[in-house]
Design a protein around this motif. Sequence first.
Motif, PDB file in Angstrom:
ATOM      1  N   ARG A   1      86.974  -8.810  81.716  1.00 30.94           N
ATOM      2  CA  ARG A   1      87.391 -10.527  81.723  1.00 30.94           C
ATOM      3  C   ARG A   1      88.571 -10.331  82.477  1.00 30.94           C
ATOM      4  O   ARG A   1      89.224 -11.603  82.944  1.00 30.94           O
ATOM      5  N   GLY A   2      89.360  -9.356  83.084  1.00 36.53           N
ATOM      6  CA  GLY A   2      90.636  -9.427  83.744  1.00 36.53           C
ATOM      7  C   GLY A   2      91.951  -9.211  82.783  1.00 36.53           C
ATOM      8  O   GLY A   2      91.601  -9.061  81.652  1.00 36.53           O
ATOM      9  N   ASN A   3      93.034  -8.937  83.554  1.00 34.09           N
ATOM     10  CA  ASN A   3      94.290  -8.856  82.626  1.00 34.09           C
ATOM     11  C   ASN A   3      94.810 -10.065  81.992  1.00 34.09           C
ATOM     12  O   ASN A   3      95.638  -9.755  81.115  1.00 34.09           O
ATOM     13  N   LYS A   4      94.451 -10.958  82.238  1.00 35.36           N
ATOM     14  CA  LYS A   4      95.025 -12.478  81.605  1.00 35.36           C
ATOM     15  C   LYS A   4      94.119 -12.778  80.355  1.00 35.36           C
ATOM     16  O   LYS A   4      93.213 -13.896  80.565  1.00 35.36           O
ATOM     17  N   ILE A   5      94.038 -11.877  79.301  1.00 35.68           N
ATOM     18  CA  ILE A   5      93.492 -12.297  78.056  1.00 35.68           C
ATOM     19  C   ILE A   5      94.482 -12.462  77.020  1.00 35.68           C
ATOM     20  O   ILE A   5      95.409 -11.969  76.885  1.00 35.68           O
ATOM     21  N   ASN A   6      94.062 -13.162  75.982  1.00 29.57           N
ATOM     22  CA  ASN A   6      94.697 -13.118  75.011  1.00 29.57           C
ATOM     23  C   ASN A   6      94.066 -12.286  73.878  1.00 29.57           C
ATOM     24  O   ASN A   6      92.904 -12.561  73.357  1.00 29.57           O
TER      25      ASN A   6
ATOM     26  N   VAL B   1      87.905  -4.819  77.389  1.00 28.46           N
ATOM     27  CA  VAL B   1      87.824  -6.479  77.501  1.00 28.46           C
ATOM     28  C   VAL B   1      88.689  -6.807  78.831  1.00 28.46           C
ATOM     29  O   VAL B   1      88.060  -7.507  79.569  1.00 28.46           O
ATOM     30  N   LYS B   2      89.737  -6.010  79.214  1.00 32.66           N
ATOM     31  CA  LYS B   2      90.327  -6.204  80.546  1.00 32.66           C
ATOM     32  C   LYS B   2      89.479  -5.936  81.803  1.00 32.66           C
ATOM     33  O   LYS B   2      89.435  -6.815  82.471  1.00 32.66           O
TER      34      LYS B   2
ATOM     35  N   ILE C   1      90.350  -2.677  74.333  1.00 28.28           N
ATOM     36  CA  ILE C   1      91.320  -3.646  75.007  1.00 28.28           C
ATOM     37  C   ILE C   1      90.966  -3.245  76.443  1.00 28.28           C
ATOM     38  O   ILE C   1      90.974  -4.246  77.323  1.00 28.28           O
ATOM     39  N   THR C   2      90.937  -1.933  76.654  1.00 27.65           N
ATOM     40  CA  THR C   2      90.747  -1.689  78.155  1.00 27.65           C
ATOM     41  C   THR C   2      89.348  -2.342  78.791  1.00 27.65           C
ATOM     42  O   THR C   2      89.126  -2.757  79.646  1.00 27.65           O
TER      43      THR C   2
END
Length: 124
Positions: free
Chosen positions: A106-111, A102-103, A99-100
């Motif tokens: 891609r940034g914090n606005k992920i689904n 991916v953030k 999860i970290t």
Amino acid sequence: MKKNKIVFLGDGGVGKTSIIIRYIRSKFESSYLPTLKEDYTNVDIAISPKEIVKTDIIDTSGQDEFRALSDSMIMQGDLFIIVYSIVDVSSFEKAKEQITEVKMLRGNKINFILVGNKADLEDE
């Protein structure tokens, strides 16, 4: 029309492929074969009884040696399903790391959806 891409992430052996095959083919595969990368294209996902969306599902390897491949898939994803085994604490730790990652990419606005798998093995 843009096609959505769902990327499955998780440690090796947590059941990512089994979840996908169960959904797509309505069957369960009990044998384990490690995945490098598998794409399932034009999968119908029911958003509601009247709305079906064509989606690509990307099944990534859980093996660390294929991380660069997973990173390129992360850049393409619209939704991330991160799977861990409820009978393997280290796979949950790996899921949190992913999860970290991916953030970071891609940034914090992920689904994303975090999925605890293998409940049938909990008593073993």
